[in-house]
Design an enzyme around this catalytic site. Structure first.
Site, PDB file in Angstrom:
ATOM      1  N   GLY A 282      -3.559   2.235  -5.307  1.00 11.83           N
ATOM      2  CA  GLY A 282      -3.544   1.539  -4.032  1.00 11.83           C
ATOM      3  C   GLY A 282      -2.266   0.770  -3.799  1.00 11.83           C
TER       4      GLY A 282
ATOM      5  CB  VAL B 264      -0.464  -5.049  -4.399  1.00 14.06           C
ATOM      6  CG1 VAL B 264      -0.808  -6.534  -4.545  1.00 14.06           C
ATOM      7  CG2 VAL B 264      -1.131  -4.242  -5.505  1.00 14.06           C
TER       8      VAL B 264
ATOM      9  N   GLY C   2      -0.676   3.811  -8.337  1.00 14.78           N
ATOM     10  CA  GLY C   2      -1.357   5.081  -8.180  1.00 14.78           C
ATOM     11  C   GLY C   2      -2.694   4.963  -7.487  1.00 14.78           C
TER      12      GLY C   2
ATOM     13  CE  LYS D 115      -6.047  -2.506  -7.614  1.00 17.82           C
ATOM     14  NZ  LYS D 115      -5.857  -2.151  -9.035  1.00 17.82           N
TER      15      LYS D 115
ATOM     16  N   GLY E 288       3.794  -4.407  -3.513  1.00 19.33           N
ATOM     17  CA  GLY E 288       3.799  -3.461  -4.616  1.00 19.33           C
ATOM     18  C   GLY E 288       2.941  -2.247  -4.317  1.00 19.33           C
TER      19      GLY E 288
ATOM     20  CG  ASP F  22      -2.287   1.997 -17.780  1.00 24.07           C
ATOM     21  OD1 ASP F  22      -1.297   2.242 -18.506  1.00 24.07           O
ATOM     22  OD2 ASP F  22      -2.278   2.179 -16.552  1.00 24.07           O
TER      23      ASP F  22
END
Length: 865
Positions: free
Chosen positions: A683, A685, A681, A699, A678, A799
């Site tokens: 980093g 993963v 914004g 991450k 994945g 978030d």
């Protein structure tokens, strides 16, 4: 020139993708095809990751364009009105983008259009009447948008239409009679709107219709007899409406029908025998209605029925012979009816059966041994009936069974020892019966068990310590039995436990200190036993506890200094020997008990303190010598500079940092892209399969050109937040590293990935059913409630979006990514800039931002908000 002008307005990444758009030979450009005269005839850029708007694409420059396919990109903004200049266009697909605004009325100028796909955007407004001018249209897909208003009557002019998809919008009003003029229609789907009124009789004119989906609206009235004229119909879905009346006999004419969905309406009467005529029927959903009478005798004479769902009705009588011998059955739901009969005789052997629920009926008899011959059965639910006799040991040979619910019956005898063979079992309910004897020690083999309820039986003996081997247990209820002796300390090993109910037993002795180690326990009931002594001080650390009941024991001393005890009602604490503390109905503890000991023990305490200080003095001397030796050695060792917010560079709890660092570098092949799972914004993963067998998510943070972390504040915020949180629905942080070469965070690995990924992939969505979605909402709500009300100081995430909700193999949800998290000071104002994902933040936030901006920039204006 029109294409190059448009390209220049797109995002930089998109311009890179279109790098072949150079020179004058535009016919060789990516996604561009020309006719023999060299005019652009086809623009096919589907799934290329384009990002930008259509407002700068001069459509009038393409008078010979036949195909415009921009499916599955990231285009936003509105559909320009000058799209009407593409009068030769036959195929238009703008679906699966982020387009907004309305459908321009100029769409009616595309009179040669045969395919129009605008689905899966954010287009609002109403469907323009001009849509009826597209006489050549074969397929119209506008589903999954924000369209409002009524379906225009002009739609009846589309005589060549074969597919009409308007589902998942906010359309209102009635279904227009003109729909009956679409005689070429094969697939009509209007579900998931706010349509009202009755189903028009004109729908019977659609003789070629194979799929009719009108479910999830507010349609009322009865099902018209004319539906029976749709003899080509293969799938009919009218569920989740307000339809009334009985099922019309004309439905028996639908001899090609394979799937019929009528659930969640107000239909009544008996299930008509005409269902016996539906010889191709494989799926029948009629649950959540008011049907009465018997199940039709010939329902499965065809031998094709796979799914029969008729729960939550008033059906009576025994199971018909045709269902008894229906070997094709895969899923059966008949719970909450008034069905009766001998359960050991009314059901046969179903080789394909996966799930059956017969709960809340009037079945009698004994549990049949034949269930073990249903080799694919994973869920067997027969609760709340009149079943008697013992649990047959043979049924315990069903090693594939995951859920077994025999609760609220009249079962007797002991729990079979062979139950330990059911290694796949994750939910076992035998509560509210007359079972006796001990809990077999073989329960320790049930390593996948998550829910165990043996309450309200006559079980006795001691609670086996082997239950502590059930590490995945979330809910343990052994209440209302006759268990004696003490609570086994092994219960403290069930670190995933959320609910523990041992109330109404004969338990004695002290409460084990180890129960205080259940850091995510939410509900604890130890009431109505003979427990004595003080409540362990370890209970002070049970921050997730929300409900507690220790009433009617022999407990004494101060209650734990935590919210669950302080705010507990007096009924949850009364009936003890001498509990005290700051809670309703309790006396204040005397000074002599501030530390949980009586004055008569004072001399022992003084002696203990002297010995303790002596031991600490000797320990400090030893530690000092070791540190001197270590520091000398450390100064002679060359190490790389470290940097973690000007503190230790590298820190991983209870690990050798250097060893773990090297293991992660090795497991990810120095962060090779093949291990990437994945991107975000902050980093990238990676999945790291460590040599120890443990799988973790790593991450790796983005690093700026000068070698510093690109988002140091987010990095430290995440560490600060996750080191203060312990909750079963919040991702676990194992450790972190900040190094000039690699800075990363190490988390537990969650196999299913993000909720955003699941909702965007069709094969995942089909698995992700309604029950799983509700459970995800509950999990996220539990985590947020913990952060907002049980943490000190309070933590706000800022978030919460689908990309930051991760799921494990059991679809349990975990909140992740605390880079924007903030700690609130409850006694002061808390100001913060906007953080989060647009589209997920509460609408009030945008309003507040606008209000603040207006007042700061126009201080002399008079306005009210």
């Amino acid at each position: 020139m029109a294409l190059l002008t448009w390209k220049a307005t797109l995002h930089n990444q998109t311009q890179t993708l279109l790098s072949s758009w150079l020179g004058t030979n535009h016919c060789s450009w990516l996604g561009i095809r020309c006719n023999k005269a060299g005019r652009v005839a086809h623009i096919d850029l589907q799934s290329y990751g384009l990002k930008g708007t259509l407002s700068n694409l001069n459509f009038s420059s393409f008078p010979h364009l036949l195909t415009l396919d921009l499916f599955n990109n990231s285009l936003y903004g509105t559909i320009p009105p000058n799209i009407g200049s593409l009068w030769r266009l036959t195929y238009l697909s703008l679906s699966l983008n982020n387009l907004s605004g309305t459908i321009p009325t100029e769409i009616g100028q595309l009179t040669n259009l045969r395919i129009l796909y605008l689905n899966r955007n954010q287009i609002g407004g109403s469907i323009p009447q001009q849509i009826g001018l597209l006489n050549s249209l074969n397929e119209l897909s506008l589903y999954t948008n924000n369209l409002m208003g009524s379906i225009p009557s002009s739609i009846g002019n589309l005589g060549n239409l074969t597919i009409l998809h308007l589902y998942d919008n906010q359309l209102s009003g009635s279904i227009p009679q003109e729909v009956g003029m679409l005689r070429s229609l094969v697939d009509l789907e209007l579900s998931g709107n706010n349509l009202t009124g009755s189903i028009p009789a004109s729908i019977g004119n659609l003789g070629n219709l194979t799929i009719l989906y009108l479910h999830s609206n507010q349609l009322s009235g009865s099902i018209p007899q004319e539906v029976g004229m749709l003899r080509s119909l293969v799938e009919l879905a009218l569920s989740t409406n307000n339809l009334t009346g009985s099922i019309p006999a004309s439905l028996g004419n639908l001899c090609n029908l394979i799937k019929l969905f009528l659930f969640k309406n107000k239909l009544f009467g008996s299930i008509p025998p005409v269902f016996n005529n539906l010889t191709h029927l494989t799926v029948l959903y009629i649950s959540d209605n008011m049907f009465n009478g018997h199940i039709p005798e010939g329902l499965c004479f065809n031998g094709l029925l796979v799914n029969f769902t008729a729960n939550d009705n008033n059906l009576i009588g025994p199971i018909p012979k045709s269902l008894r011998n229906c070997s094709s059955l895969y899923r059966v739901r008949l719970e909450r009816n008034q069905l009766s009969g001998n359960i050991s005789k009314d059901f046969g052997i179903y080789p394909n059966l996966d799930y059956i629920d017969l709960s809340h009926n009037n079945f009698y008899g004994e549990v049949s041994q034949k269930w073990k011959k249903c080799h694919n059965l994973t869920s067997l639910k027969i609760s709340n009936n009149n079943i008697s006799g013992e649990i047959p040991p043979e049924i315990m040979d069903s090693t594939q069974l995951c859920l077994l619910d025999l609760s609220s019956n009249h079962l007797v005898g002991q729990i079979p020892v062979k139950l330990g063979n059911m290694v796949s079992l994750f939910n076992l309910r035998l509560d509210d019966n007359h079972l006796s004897g001990n809990i077999p020690p073989e329960f320790s083999k049930l390593s996948n068990l998550q829910y165990l309820n043996l309450a309200r039986n006559d079980l006795n003996g001691s609670i086996p310590g082997g239950l502590g081997e059930c590490k995945k247990l979330l809910n343990l209820n052994l209440s209302n039995n006759r268990f004696g002796e003490s609570i086994p300390v092994e219960i403290g090993h069930m670190h995933n436990l959320q609910i523990l109910d041992l109330g109404h037993n004969l338990l004695i002795g002290k409460t084990p200190q180890q129960i205080g180690e259940l850091q995510i326990l939410e509900i604890l009931n130890l009431s109505h036993n003979e427990l004595s002594g003080f409540i362990p001080s370890s209970f002070d650390n049970m921050l997730s506890l929300t409900s507690v009941d220790v009433s009617f024991n022999q407990l004494e001393g101060p209650i734990p200094k935590m919210k669950a005890f302080r705010e507990a009602p007096f009924e949850a604490l009364k009936g003890n020997k001498g509990l005290c503390g700051n809670a309703t109905g309790l006396k204040t503890c005397p000074a002599k008990m501030n530390n949980g000991v009586a004055k008569k023990k004072g001399n022992k305490v003084v002696l203990l303190i002297v010995l303790l200080f002596g031991f600490l003095f000797l320990s400090l001397m030893v530690v000092g010598i070791v540190l001197l030796v270590f520091c000398k050695k450390f100064r002679n060792t060359k190490i790389e500079p470290r940097r973690v917010n000007k503190e230790n560079l590298f820190e991983i709890w209870s690990y050798d940092g250097k060893m773990v660092y090297e293991s992660i570098i090795e497991a990810t092949d120095n962060f090779s892209t093949k291990h990437c799972v994945g991107k975000g914004g902050c980093g990238i993963v990676y999945r790291a399969d460590l040599t120890s067998g443990q799988v973790v998510a790593v991450k790796k943070l983005h690093v700026s050109p000068d070698g510093d972390l690109a988002n140091l504040k987010g990095f430290t915020s995440e560490i600060h937040a996750l080191t203060k949180i312990r909750h079963h629905n919040i991702v676990k942080l194992f450790g972190y590293c900040s190094h000039r070469r690699h800075s990363f965070l190490v988390y537990e690995f969650l196999e299913r990935g993000s909720l955003e990924k699941i909702l965007s992939m069709e094969d995942h969505v089909s698995y992700f059913d309604w029950i799983k979605r509700v459970n995800v909402v509950k999990d996220v709500a539990n985590a947020l409630s913990y952060m907002h009300h049980d943490c000190s100081p309070t933590i706000i995430h800022r978030d919460i979006s689908s990309k930051n909700v991760l799921l494990d193999l059991e679809s349990v949800a975990y909140i992740s990514d605390f880079g924007t998290a903030r700690f609130l000071k409850l006694d002061s104002s808390n100001w913060t800039s906007f953080a989060g994902t647009f589209g997920y933040a509460a609408p009030g936030i945008y309003f507040s931002i606008a209000m603040i901006y207006f007042r700061l920039n126009y201080p002399h204006s008079i306005c009210s908000f």
